[in-house]
Design a protein around this motif. Sequence first.
Motif, mmCIF file in Angstrom:
data_model
loop_
_atom_site.group_PDB
_atom_site.id
_atom_site.type_symbol
_atom_site.label_atom_id
_atom_site.label_comp_id
_atom_site.label_asym_id
_atom_site.label_seq_id
_atom_site.Cartn_x
_atom_site.Cartn_y
_atom_site.Cartn_z
ATOM 1 N N THR A 150 13.516 10.947 -1.465
ATOM 2 C CA THR A 150 11.934 9.421 -1.733
ATOM 3 C C THR A 150 10.617 10.151 -1.452
ATOM 4 O O THR A 150 10.418 9.928 -2.310
ATOM 5 C CB THR A 150 12.479 9.288 0.023
ATOM 6 O OG1 THR A 150 14.641 9.432 0.009
ATOM 7 C CG2 THR A 150 12.388 7.446 0.041
ATOM 8 N N LEU A 173 9.079 9.272 6.602
ATOM 9 C CA LEU A 173 10.483 9.082 7.242
ATOM 10 C C LEU A 173 10.546 9.919 8.161
ATOM 11 O O LEU A 173 12.873 9.688 8.305
ATOM 12 C CB LEU A 173 11.117 9.649 5.532
ATOM 13 C CG LEU A 173 10.418 8.759 4.043
ATOM 14 C CD1 LEU A 173 10.761 9.527 3.582
ATOM 15 C CD2 LEU A 173 11.034 7.563 4.670
ATOM 16 N N LYS A 202 6.685 12.249 3.862
ATOM 17 C CA LYS A 202 7.639 13.198 4.792
ATOM 18 C C LYS A 202 7.712 13.068 6.307
ATOM 19 O O LYS A 202 8.872 12.878 6.434
ATOM 20 C CB LYS A 202 7.966 14.468 4.156
ATOM 21 C CG LYS A 202 8.601 15.167 5.067
ATOM 22 C CD LYS A 202 8.777 16.969 3.830
ATOM 23 C CE LYS A 202 7.533 17.816 4.939
ATOM 24 N NZ LYS A 202 7.463 19.137 4.673
ATOM 25 N N ALA A 225 11.560 14.562 -6.971
ATOM 26 C CA ALA A 225 12.346 14.264 -6.377
ATOM 27 C C ALA A 225 13.021 15.314 -6.899
ATOM 28 O O ALA A 225 13.463 16.300 -5.553
ATOM 29 C CB ALA A 225 13.256 12.872 -5.988
ATOM 30 N N ALA A 260 8.120 9.008 -4.294
ATOM 31 C CA ALA A 260 7.049 8.181 -4.196
ATOM 32 C C ALA A 260 5.847 8.714 -4.955
ATOM 33 O O ALA A 260 4.954 8.222 -5.356
ATOM 34 C CB ALA A 260 6.942 8.069 -2.380
ATOM 35 N N ILE A 297 17.672 14.064 1.870
ATOM 36 C CA ILE A 297 17.038 12.448 1.145
ATOM 37 C C ILE A 297 15.780 12.705 1.965
ATOM 38 O O ILE A 297 14.740 11.595 0.403
ATOM 39 C CB ILE A 297 18.106 11.451 1.886
ATOM 40 C CG1 ILE A 297 19.243 12.039 1.547
ATOM 41 C CG2 ILE A 297 17.585 10.262 2.066
ATOM 42 C CD1 ILE A 297 20.484 10.676 2.199
#
Length: 326
Positions: A233, A215, A212, A304, A237, A229
């Motif tokens: 994501t 990103l 997190k 997710a 993962a 998003i």
Amino acid sequence: MAADASPSFISQSPEFHPEISVSPLTHDGLKFWQFMIAGSIAGSVEHMAMFPVDTLKTRMQVLGGGGGVGSCSVQSINVRRALGSILKLEGPAGLYRGIGAMGLGAGPAHAVYFSVYEWFKEVFSGGNSNNSAAHAVSGVFATVASDAVITPLDMVKQRLQLKSSPYKGIGDCVKRVLMEEGIGAFYASYRTTILMNAPFTAVHFATYEAAKRGLMEVSPESANDERLIVHATAGAAAGALAAALTTPLDVVKTQLQCQGVCGCDRFSSCSIRDVIRTIVTKDGYQGLMRGWIPRMLFHAPAAAICWSTYEASKTFFQQLDGSKDQ
């Protein structure tokens, strides 16, 4: 999760600060009960949405006994054949047997899970949101607490998921297990569950927080617009990696929870070593990885869904509290 770090926090080294004292009533702008509600919503949505995949995983993991899918062998079974067999013999309803038990357990267990995690994360991190070690250790504390809530209902759920399950429903399963095996049967897999979920959660939370953060740093100017998003994501993962690493212990857990039902092996003790030895003797070391594909297919989207729902719920409460203060 904790609010994004300021530059002064980023420059600090990720050291433990267990001496930090925080109030259990507020953290990250939210009250303890708000974390519980957010976690409960996230856990319920996650497990209800992904339940059919969980059923596939359970069926594949008990193939060494008689509770598997059709007449397929351990060597030949795959996700497509498992799904086809269930739909052909039982219809779509076969994918949802036991969902009531999970519905009863997922909400309370995740309420405990996330609230305990958030509290310990604040205690150990000392305000440093880059502290991966604190995230991992906090996750371990969270899973020990939540597994005490979910393990009995998870056992009921898995027994109902079996092919030709002898139980009519949740009440019938609970009653018969109590009468035939005693209350200890509900916690036969608790030790294994802890040993599985402790590393699972440590990897999961540490990976999620790191992913997190990474990103958000890629495109900080649009981080707020893309929070959904980012959370989805990072959660996917984290879920996939943690699921793959802990599959052998999940197979052991399933064997312990379903022992003696539908022809599944019964064990003289709840020893993890004995279960592993039995699996390896019958099916080789590949038997310890049964169901790893549906397990990853479950945990990647489930994480997710869970994290994005949880973060959205937290944002809702933060905005609600903010509007009250104005």
